[in-house]
Scaffold this motif. Structure first.
Motif, PDB file in Angstrom:
ATOM      1  N   PHE A  39      16.632  52.945  -6.272  1.00 56.87           N
ATOM      2  CA  PHE A  39      17.250  51.615  -6.389  1.00 56.87           C
ATOM      3  C   PHE A  39      16.829  50.740  -5.224  1.00 56.87           C
ATOM      4  CE2 PHE A  39      20.973  48.676  -6.148  1.00 56.87           C
ATOM      5  CZ  PHE A  39      20.945  48.212  -7.456  1.00 56.87           C
ATOM      6  N   ASP A  40      16.135  49.635  -5.529  1.00 59.16           N
ATOM      7  CA  ASP A  40      15.703  48.719  -4.475  1.00 59.16           C
ATOM      8  C   ASP A  40      16.190  47.304  -4.715  1.00 59.16           C
ATOM      9  OD1 ASP A  40      14.145  47.938  -6.605  1.00 59.16           O
ATOM     10  OD2 ASP A  40      12.220  48.365  -5.647  1.00 59.16           O
ATOM     11  N   GLU A  41      17.223  47.157  -5.543  1.00 59.43           N
ATOM     12  CA  GLU A  41      17.720  45.822  -5.882  1.00 59.43           C
ATOM     13  C   GLU A  41      18.804  45.319  -4.934  1.00 59.43           C
ATOM     14  OE1 GLU A  41      16.435  43.911  -8.052  1.00 59.43           O
ATOM     15  OE2 GLU A  41      15.134  45.301  -9.134  1.00 59.43           O
ATOM     16  N   GLY A  42      19.316  46.210  -4.103  1.00 54.26           N
ATOM     17  CA  GLY A  42      20.378  45.771  -3.211  1.00 54.26           C
ATOM     18  C   GLY A  42      20.878  46.901  -2.333  1.00 54.26           C
ATOM     19  N   THR A  74      24.411  40.711  -7.791  1.00 53.22           N
ATOM     20  CA  THR A  74      25.532  41.265  -8.549  1.00 53.22           C
ATOM     21  C   THR A  74      25.077  42.285  -9.586  1.00 53.22           C
ATOM     22  OG1 THR A  74      25.730  39.744 -10.431  1.00 53.22           O
ATOM     23  CG2 THR A  74      26.781  39.076  -8.355  1.00 53.22           C
ATOM     24  N   GLU A  75      25.956  43.206  -9.866  1.00 52.15           N
ATOM     25  CA  GLU A  75      25.690  44.275 -10.822  1.00 52.15           C
ATOM     26  C   GLU A  75      25.341  43.743 -12.202  1.00 52.15           C
ATOM     27  OE1 GLU A  75      28.361  47.663 -13.116  1.00 52.15           O
ATOM     28  OE2 GLU A  75      28.799  47.210 -11.014  1.00 52.15           O
ATOM     29  N   GLY A  76      26.027  42.690 -12.618  1.00 51.64           N
ATOM     30  CA  GLY A  76      25.787  42.140 -13.947  1.00 51.64           C
ATOM     31  C   GLY A  76      24.392  41.591 -14.135  1.00 51.64           C
ATOM     32  N   CYS A  77      23.733  41.261 -13.025  1.00 53.38           N
ATOM     33  CA  CYS A  77      22.381  40.706 -13.112  1.00 53.38           C
ATOM     34  C   CYS A  77      21.317  41.804 -13.040  1.00 53.38           C
ATOM     35  CB  CYS A  77      22.174  39.690 -11.991  1.00 53.38           C
ATOM     36  SG  CYS A  77      20.552  38.906 -11.996  1.00 53.38           S
ATOM     37  N   CYS A  78      21.344  42.591 -11.983  1.00 55.27           N
ATOM     38  CA  CYS A  78      20.261  43.560 -11.758  1.00 55.27           C
ATOM     39  C   CYS A  78      20.733  44.984 -11.504  1.00 55.27           C
ATOM     40  CB  CYS A  78      19.381  43.098 -10.603  1.00 55.27           C
ATOM     41  SG  CYS A  78      18.419  41.610 -10.991  1.00 55.27           S
ATOM     42  N   ASP A 101      21.843  48.751 -15.627  1.00 56.23           N
ATOM     43  CA  ASP A 101      20.653  47.953 -15.919  1.00 56.23           C
ATOM     44  C   ASP A 101      19.441  48.794 -16.305  1.00 56.23           C
ATOM     45  OD1 ASP A 101      19.685  45.167 -15.949  1.00 56.23           O
ATOM     46  OD2 ASP A 101      18.332  45.817 -14.351  1.00 56.23           O
ATOM     47  N   GLU A 102      19.595  50.128 -16.288  1.00 62.07           N
ATOM     48  CA  GLU A 102      18.471  51.026 -16.586  1.00 62.07           C
ATOM     49  C   GLU A 102      18.894  52.064 -17.623  1.00 62.07           C
ATOM     50  OE1 GLU A 102      15.470  50.742 -15.368  1.00 62.07           O
ATOM     51  OE2 GLU A 102      15.798  49.279 -13.754  1.00 62.07           O
TER      52      GLU A 102
END
Length: 227
Positions: A39-42, A74-78, A101-102
Motif C-alpha cells: 500500500f503506497d496510497e497513504g 480518504t478511503e473512499g477514494c483510493c 479499493d483492490e
C-alpha cells in the motif's frame, strides 16, 4: 521448523512544523514493513487510534477487523488496508487482509506468539517518548476530560477530541459538540490553546480548570453545523 513472526510497532513522526507526512503506527514483521509492500496510497493509522488501554490491536477470542492504513485522499477514494485479528489459544492471528479499493491484498495469514505480541502492543501503548510537548498535553488533557465527562455538561458541551498536529507543534485543539452530538447541526465549537515548554502535567491542570470554569461557548469558534 518455521519461526513464528515477531511484531514490532514503529511510531513515525514527521518533522515538526512540516505539512508533509503524518504520525503513523507501522507494523514491522520480522524487520519487514509489510504495509510498504502492499500500500503506497497513504500513511499507516495514527497511534491514538491503534494503541492505548483499549487498543484495537489487543486480541480477544472475538475476531475484530482493524484498519491499519488509509489513503491520503480518504478511503473512499483510493482505499485502505484492513486486517482481522483474533486470539486462538497461544497465538494471535492476523488474516482476512482487505483493501476496499483492490480485489485482494497480497499478504499471508500471520500467527504470532500471544506473549510476544501482547507485550509489544503494551510497550508501544505505554511508550510516549516520541511525543512532542503539545501532543503529550493533548493526550493527558483528553484523558482527564473524559474521566470527568460531567464537567462540561454545565455548558451543554460534549467533548469530541483533543488534538495536536505536527504542523502546528506549539498548540492543541479542543473540539466540543454543543449542545451534544445529537444536535451537531446546531454548531460544533472548537478552541485552540498555545502550549509552552512548561511541565505537561501542570499545563493540563490549568487547561482543565479553564475549560470547566469558563463557558467555552463564549470563546470557541464554530467550525461545523449551521448555527
Amino acid at each position: 521448523m518455521t519461526t513464528e513472526p515477531r511484531l514490532s510497532l514503529r511510531i513515525v513522526v514527521p518533522p515538526l512544523g512540516s505539512r508533509q507526512g503524518a504520525v503513523e503506527c507501522r507494523p514491522i514483521i520480522n524487520g519487514r514493513d509489510i504495509l510498504a509492500e502492499v500500500f503506497d496510497e497513504g500513511p499507516a493509522d495514527d497511534p491514538r487510534y491503534l494503541l492505548g488501554p483499549n487498543a484495537p490491536l489487543h486480541a480477544t477470542d472475538t475476531p475484530r477487523e482493524v484498519r491499519l492504513a488509509e489513503a491520503e485522499c480518504t478511503e473512499g477514494c483510493c482505499g485502505a488496508v484492513y486486517v482481522t485479528l483474533r486470539r486462538e489459544g497461544q497465538h494471535v492471528i492476523w488474516s482476512g487482509w482487505r483493501n476496499p479499493d483492490e480485489d485482494d491484498v497480497d499478504l499471508p495469514e500471520l500467527r504470532f506468539d500471544v506473549n510476544q505480541y501482547e507485550a509489544e502492543v503494551h510497550r508501544a501503548s505505554t511508550d510516549h517518548s516520541w511525543e512532542w510537548p503539545a501532543r503529550t498535553v493533548a493526550r493527558l488533557l483528553e484523558e482527564r476530560l473524559r474521566e470527568h465527562a460531567g464537567s462540561l455538561t454545565t455548558w451543554e458541551c460534549e467533548l469530541g477530541a483533543v488534538s495536536a498536529w505536527h504542523w502546528e507543534p506549539d498548540q492543541i485543539n479542543v473540539f466540543l459538540f454543543h449542545p451534544g452530538r445529537s444536535a451537531i447541526r446546531e454548531g460544533r465549537p472548537w478552541q485552540n490553546f498555545p502550549i509552552s515548554g512548561d511541565d505537561p502535567a501542570d499545563q493540563v491542570e490549568r487547561l482543565e480548570a479553564r475549560l470547566t470554569a469558563e463557558d467555552p461557548r463564549e470563546v470557541a469558534e464554530v467550525c461545523g453545523g449551521s448555527a
